[in-house]
Design an enzyme around this catalytic site. Sequence first.
Site, PDB file in Angstrom:
ATOM      1  N   ASP A  35       0.857  -1.182   0.000  1.00 47.32           N
ATOM      2  CA  ASP A  35       0.000   0.000   0.000  1.00 47.32           C
ATOM      3  C   ASP A  35       0.899   1.241   0.000  1.00 47.32           C
ATOM      4  OD1 ASP A  35      -1.727   2.215   1.065  1.00 47.32           O
ATOM      5  OD2 ASP A  35      -3.189   0.586   1.168  1.00 47.32           O
ATOM      6  N   ILE A  36       0.563   2.224  -0.827  1.00 46.17           N
ATOM      7  CA  ILE A  36       1.396   3.433  -0.899  1.00 46.17           C
ATOM      8  C   ILE A  36       1.179   4.361   0.291  1.00 46.17           C
ATOM      9  CG2 ILE A  36       1.633   3.380  -3.407  1.00 46.17           C
ATOM     10  CD1 ILE A  36      -0.446   5.695  -3.482  1.00 46.17           C
ATOM     11  N   ASN A  92     -12.843  -3.524   2.834  1.00 48.13           N
ATOM     12  CA  ASN A  92     -13.769  -2.401   2.959  1.00 48.13           C
ATOM     13  C   ASN A  92     -14.707  -2.471   1.757  1.00 48.13           C
ATOM     14  OD1 ASN A  92     -12.443  -1.367   5.244  1.00 48.13           O
ATOM     15  ND2 ASN A  92     -10.969  -0.305   3.961  1.00 48.13           N
ATOM     16  N   GLN A  99     -13.909   2.411   1.537  1.00 49.61           N
ATOM     17  CA  GLN A  99     -13.375   1.961   0.246  1.00 49.61           C
ATOM     18  C   GLN A  99     -13.188   3.176  -0.651  1.00 49.61           C
ATOM     19  OE1 GLN A  99     -15.751  -0.931  -1.917  1.00 49.61           O
ATOM     20  NE2 GLN A  99     -14.103  -1.333  -3.372  1.00 49.61           N
ATOM     21  N   HIS A 105     -10.474  -5.590  -2.979  1.00 50.97           N
ATOM     22  CA  HIS A 105      -9.125  -5.776  -2.455  1.00 50.97           C
ATOM     23  C   HIS A 105      -9.162  -6.044  -0.961  1.00 50.97           C
ATOM     24  CE1 HIS A 105      -9.956  -1.426  -2.150  1.00 50.97           C
ATOM     25  NE2 HIS A 105      -9.081  -1.373  -1.147  1.00 50.97           N
ATOM     26  N   HIS A 107      -6.875  -5.824   2.530  1.00 54.89           N
ATOM     27  CA  HIS A 107      -5.732  -5.209   3.197  1.00 54.89           C
ATOM     28  C   HIS A 107      -5.166  -6.245   4.164  1.00 54.89           C
ATOM     29  CE1 HIS A 107      -6.806  -0.927   2.224  1.00 54.89           C
ATOM     30  NE2 HIS A 107      -8.002  -1.485   2.081  1.00 54.89           N
TER      31      HIS A 107
END
Length: 119
Positions: A35-36, A92, A99, A105, A107
């Site tokens: 994750d960025i 989410n 989201q 996706h 996490h």
Amino acid sequence: MAGEPQADCLFCKIVAKEVPATVVSESETTLAFRDINPQAPTHVLVIPKAHYADAAALAAAEPQIAGDVLREAGEVAVGEGLGETGYRIVFNTGSGAGQTVFHAHAHVLGGRGLNWPPG
């Protein structure tokens, strides 16, 4: 059409290698990348390569791929050294749940205490 790449989807662009990402692992049906904007020392996203708006849509249309995402999330957690200390897998679903990218996706979070319930 569900399952088909969407031109305006960030995660579809990552799958197509049009947008760079730090890939952690890849399978035939999934892609895992960092994750960025990490919310924990370990924060990896695991996505289906096929486009579905959220986890519920993915599970309804492709339960096998939904299982692949969950399996890959567990494998990523172990590969990141979280198998002994514990980790959280979060989906989410919908903007009200946080989201922001409407491509299903998971996490994978760990590496610090994760209080429950989350914010």
